[in-house]
Design a protein around this motif. Structure first.
Motif, mmCIF file in Angstrom:
data_model
loop_
_atom_site.group_PDB
_atom_site.id
_atom_site.type_symbol
_atom_site.label_atom_id
_atom_site.label_comp_id
_atom_site.label_asym_id
_atom_site.label_seq_id
_atom_site.Cartn_x
_atom_site.Cartn_y
_atom_site.Cartn_z
ATOM 1 N N SER A 51 0.722 -1.041 -0.002
ATOM 2 C CA SER A 51 -0.155 0.176 -0.204
ATOM 3 C C SER A 51 0.784 1.327 0.065
ATOM 4 N N LEU A 52 2.143 1.202 0.436
ATOM 5 C CA LEU A 52 2.984 2.286 0.667
ATOM 6 C C LEU A 52 4.120 2.012 -0.538
ATOM 7 N N GLY A 53 4.183 0.981 -0.905
ATOM 8 C CA GLY A 53 5.350 0.631 -2.193
ATOM 9 C C GLY A 53 6.701 0.689 -1.725
ATOM 10 N N ARG A 54 6.784 0.235 -0.019
ATOM 11 C CA ARG A 54 8.010 0.396 0.283
ATOM 12 C C ARG A 54 8.238 -0.943 1.449
ATOM 13 N N PRO A 55 9.328 -1.438 1.750
ATOM 14 C CA PRO A 55 9.654 -2.291 3.081
ATOM 15 C C PRO A 55 8.715 -2.193 4.201
ATOM 16 N N ALA A 56 8.363 -3.190 4.850
ATOM 17 C CA ALA A 56 7.735 -2.804 6.027
ATOM 18 C C ALA A 56 8.745 -2.949 7.056
ATOM 19 N N ALA A 57 9.267 -2.105 7.616
ATOM 20 C CA ALA A 57 10.153 -1.788 8.709
ATOM 21 C C ALA A 57 9.604 -1.905 9.800
ATOM 22 N N LYS A 58 10.358 -2.519 10.901
ATOM 23 C CA LYS A 58 9.812 -2.488 12.350
ATOM 24 C C LYS A 58 8.615 -3.307 12.502
ATOM 25 N N LEU A 59 8.306 -4.449 11.888
ATOM 26 C CA LEU A 59 7.398 -5.169 11.952
ATOM 27 C C LEU A 59 7.741 -6.343 12.734
ATOM 28 N N ALA A 60 6.988 -6.752 13.786
ATOM 29 C CA ALA A 60 7.492 -8.119 14.703
ATOM 30 C C ALA A 60 6.984 -9.301 14.142
ATOM 31 N N VAL A 61 7.929 -10.117 14.094
ATOM 32 C CA VAL A 61 7.835 -11.469 13.458
ATOM 33 C C VAL A 61 8.339 -12.529 14.515
ATOM 34 N N GLN A 62 7.483 -13.538 14.395
ATOM 35 C CA GLN A 62 7.646 -14.646 15.547
ATOM 36 C C GLN A 62 7.829 -16.098 14.650
ATOM 37 N N PHE B 121 3.215 -12.685 11.803
ATOM 38 C CA PHE B 121 3.551 -11.127 11.458
ATOM 39 C C PHE B 121 2.673 -10.427 12.394
ATOM 40 N N ASP B 122 3.025 -9.573 13.268
ATOM 41 C CA ASP B 122 2.084 -8.715 13.909
ATOM 42 C C ASP B 122 1.628 -7.533 13.291
ATOM 43 N N THR B 123 0.573 -7.701 12.184
ATOM 44 C CA THR B 123 0.171 -6.692 11.596
ATOM 45 C C THR B 123 -0.560 -5.621 12.119
ATOM 46 N N GLN B 124 -1.080 -5.948 13.290
ATOM 47 C CA GLN B 124 -2.071 -5.018 14.248
ATOM 48 C C GLN B 124 -1.157 -3.900 14.707
ATOM 49 N N SER C 20 -1.246 -0.206 13.354
ATOM 50 C CA SER C 20 -1.810 0.827 14.234
ATOM 51 C C SER C 20 -0.590 2.061 14.422
ATOM 52 N N ALA C 21 0.718 1.708 14.148
ATOM 53 C CA ALA C 21 1.697 2.827 14.437
ATOM 54 C C ALA C 21 1.571 3.864 13.519
ATOM 55 N N SER C 22 1.009 3.532 12.255
ATOM 56 C CA SER C 22 0.957 4.614 11.437
ATOM 57 C C SER C 22 -0.492 4.985 11.356
ATOM 58 N N GLY C 23 -1.366 4.708 12.123
ATOM 59 C CA GLY C 23 -2.687 5.254 12.248
ATOM 60 C C GLY C 23 -3.706 4.633 10.935
ATOM 61 N N ARG C 24 -3.118 3.537 10.515
ATOM 62 C CA ARG C 24 -3.948 2.813 9.419
ATOM 63 C C ARG C 24 -5.049 1.828 9.752
ATOM 64 N N PRO C 25 -5.923 1.358 8.898
ATOM 65 C CA PRO C 25 -7.030 0.640 9.543
ATOM 66 C C PRO C 25 -6.302 -0.978 9.899
ATOM 67 N N LEU D 55 3.687 -9.882 1.202
ATOM 68 C CA LEU D 55 3.446 -8.800 0.649
ATOM 69 C C LEU D 55 2.057 -8.244 1.400
ATOM 70 N N LEU D 56 2.093 -7.177 1.823
ATOM 71 C CA LEU D 56 0.960 -6.704 2.818
ATOM 72 C C LEU D 56 0.598 -5.437 2.560
ATOM 73 N N SER D 57 -0.868 -5.349 2.623
ATOM 74 C CA SER D 57 -1.621 -4.257 2.491
ATOM 75 C C SER D 57 -2.737 -4.427 4.028
ATOM 76 N N PRO D 58 -3.257 -3.303 4.228
ATOM 77 C CA PRO D 58 -4.168 -3.193 5.394
ATOM 78 C C PRO D 58 -5.339 -4.000 5.077
ATOM 79 N N PHE D 59 -5.753 -4.508 3.771
ATOM 80 C CA PHE D 59 -6.949 -5.183 3.768
ATOM 81 C C PHE D 59 -6.464 -6.599 2.874
ATOM 82 N N GLY D 60 -5.191 -6.818 2.775
ATOM 83 C CA GLY D 60 -4.880 -8.274 2.315
ATOM 84 C C GLY D 60 -3.392 -8.588 2.264
ATOM 85 N N TYR D 61 -2.912 -9.758 1.912
ATOM 86 C CA TYR D 61 -1.789 -10.197 2.126
ATOM 87 C C TYR D 61 -1.617 -11.371 0.978
ATOM 88 N N SER D 62 -0.377 -11.607 0.609
ATOM 89 C CA SER D 62 0.100 -12.928 -0.031
ATOM 90 C C SER D 62 1.394 -13.182 0.212
#
Length: 113
Positions: free
Chosen positions: A12-23, A65-68, A72-77, A101-108
């Motif tokens: 959705s931003l066209g860039r890497p998802a930095a600071k996303l928690a992964v377990q 992947f902790d997408t919540q 939330s950190a950027s105020g997105r749904p 590949l991630l967006s607020p309403f989908g992933y693959s």
């Protein structure tokens, strides 16, 4: 180098998802998930140190992947509060790369190189 790596792109931003928690977890013989690593993606959206070299076994693993927290950190749904990617390793001597590949309403996801 870790035999298992991941890369998260925020489409959705066209860039890497930095600071996303992964377990990383592994399924034990009793059917219980055992946590192996808790990491955070770097500025390039990558996690490159999930396991030590030679630490991969022929088993079933899960990346969560902790997408919540990320959205939330950027105020997105947040529609998907987390993404679980479960996969089975049959050839533990190979390298496995799991992109998301991630967006607020989908992933693959897929097995990358």
């Amino acid at each position: 180098m870790s035999p298992l790596t991941s890369h998260v792109l925020d489409t959705s931003l066209g860039r890497p998802a930095a600071k996303l928690a992964v377990q990383l977890a592994v399924l034990d013989t009793a059917g219980v998930w055992e946590t192996l690593a808790d990491r955070v993606t770097n500025d390039e959206g990558r996690v490159v140190d999930l396991l030590a070299e030679g630490g991969l076994e022929a088993r079933t693993y899960r990346l969560t992947f902790d997408t919540q927290a990320y959205f939330s950190a950027s105020g997105r749904p947040v529609f998907y509060p987390y993404v679980d990617v479960v996969f089975t390793i049959t050839a533990p001597t190979e390298h496995y790369h799991i992109p998301l590949l991630l967006s607020p309403f989908g992933y693959s996801t897929y097995r990358g190189t």
